[in-house]
Design an enzyme around this catalytic site. Structure first.
Site, short mmCIF file in Angstrom:
data_model
loop_
_atom_site.label_atom_id
_atom_site.label_comp_id
_atom_site.label_asym_id
_atom_site.label_seq_id
_atom_site.Cartn_x
_atom_site.Cartn_y
_atom_site.Cartn_z
CE LYS A 15 -2.40 0.45 4.06
NZ LYS A 15 -2.35 -0.88 4.38
NE ARG A 90 -4.38 0.35 10.47
CZ ARG A 90 -3.25 1.02 8.88
NH1 ARG A 90 -3.13 2.03 9.12
NH2 ARG A 90 -2.17 -0.27 9.50
NE ARG A 127 6.46 -4.28 6.62
CZ ARG A 127 5.37 -3.20 6.57
NH1 ARG A 127 4.47 -2.37 5.59
NH2 ARG A 127 4.50 -3.37 7.88
NE ARG A 129 7.20 0.18 9.54
CZ ARG A 129 5.62 -0.25 9.13
NH1 ARG A 129 5.38 0.04 7.91
NH2 ARG A 129 4.35 -0.55 9.53
NE ARG A 140 1.55 -4.12 11.72
CZ ARG A 140 3.71 -4.37 11.55
NH1 ARG A 140 3.66 -4.65 9.90
NH2 ARG A 140 4.80 -4.37 11.36
P1 AMP Z 1 0.89 1.43 8.75
O1 AMP Z 1 2.34 2.75 8.61
O2 AMP Z 1 -0.19 2.26 7.67
O3 AMP Z 1 1.47 0.44 8.43
O4 AMP Z 1 0.87 1.65 10.21
C1 AMP Z 1 1.47 1.40 11.31
C2 AMP Z 1 0.87 1.91 12.90
O5 AMP Z 1 0.87 2.96 12.99
C3 AMP Z 1 -0.16 0.87 12.82
O6 AMP Z 1 0.20 -0.86 12.86
C4 AMP Z 1 -0.78 1.29 14.20
O7 AMP Z 1 -0.96 0.78 15.14
C5 AMP Z 1 -0.57 2.57 13.72
N1 AMP Z 1 -2.01 3.53 12.87
C6 AMP Z 1 -1.40 4.13 11.62
N2 AMP Z 1 -2.53 4.18 10.50
C7 AMP Z 1 -3.86 4.10 11.69
C8 AMP Z 1 -5.08 4.06 11.87
N3 AMP Z 1 -5.34 4.49 10.41
N4 AMP Z 1 -5.55 4.19 13.10
C9 AMP Z 1 -5.28 3.67 14.24
N5 AMP Z 1 -3.59 3.12 14.46
C10 AMP Z 1 -3.09 3.37 13.00
#
Ligand code: AMP
Length: 183
Positions: A15, A90, A127, A129, A140
């Protein structure tokens, strides 16, 4: 007129990469809550200090925090003519908040990047991270399945969902997304 787009898909579906390419190609801001939160964590802001452990566990940061962040971001000048959301909403609560905020110019298209589960696990392990321990990855995925996946049906009901096969090279997947948006 810019476009109002949302990219959804399981963690590790590609994504972030696709969102960056697409936002650049169309000339709209890429609004990634994950990036915004990681920025808070690295700057050690109060929000970042609170979010860090949650993110490391692969859990979701509370709705009101991310909703406030996105509300502020979408109110900025550059987002008036369009935006590409990545990683938000989300949860159902976030989706409702977004729908209210953009009521006058609603989301146009939601792209669901489809990738099967075995591939997802492989990619997530690869990946590497900071927040990518095996336990975090599993959690996740569980959080995605229980909280975020139901939004696909929600957007399908609204008639704006498009499915794109997320398997292949970055260029192949990008080509499919662009073709889908041109339809
Ligand atoms: P991402 O880079 O989108 O995978 O986000 C990394 C982490 O940030 C996620 O695993 C969540 O812990 C937090 N996070 C990102 N976007 C959201 C969201 N819309 N709602 C809640 N937590 C979020």
């Amino acid at each position: 007129m810019g476009r109002r787009l949302l990219l959804v898909g399981p963690p590790g579906a590609g994504k972030g990469t696709q969102a960056q390419l697409l936002a650049k190609a169309i000339g709209i801001p890429h609004v990634s809550t994950g990036e915004m939160l990681r920025d808070h964590v690295s700057r050690e802001t109060p929000l970042g200090k609170r979010a860090r452990a949650i993110m490391e566990a692969g859990d979701l940061v509370p709705d009101e925090i991310v909703i406030a962040m996105v509300t502020e971001r979408l109110a900025e000048d550059d987002a008036v003519c369009g935006f590409l959301l990545d990683g938000f909403p989300r949860t159902a609560v976030q989706a409702e908040a977004l729908a209210e905020q953009v009521a006058e110019a609603p989301l146009e298209i939601v792209i669901n990047l489809d990738v099967d589960e075995d591939e997802i696990v492989k990619r997530n392990v690869a990946r590497g991270r900071d927040d990518d321990t095996e336990e975090t990855i599993r959690n996740r995925l569980l959080v995605y399945r229980t909280q975020t996946e139901p939004l696909i049906a929600y957007y399908e009901d609204h008639g704006i969902l498009r499915r794109v096969d997320g398997l292949g090279t970055v260029e192949e997947v990008f080509g499919r997304i662009v073709a889908e948006l041109a339809r």
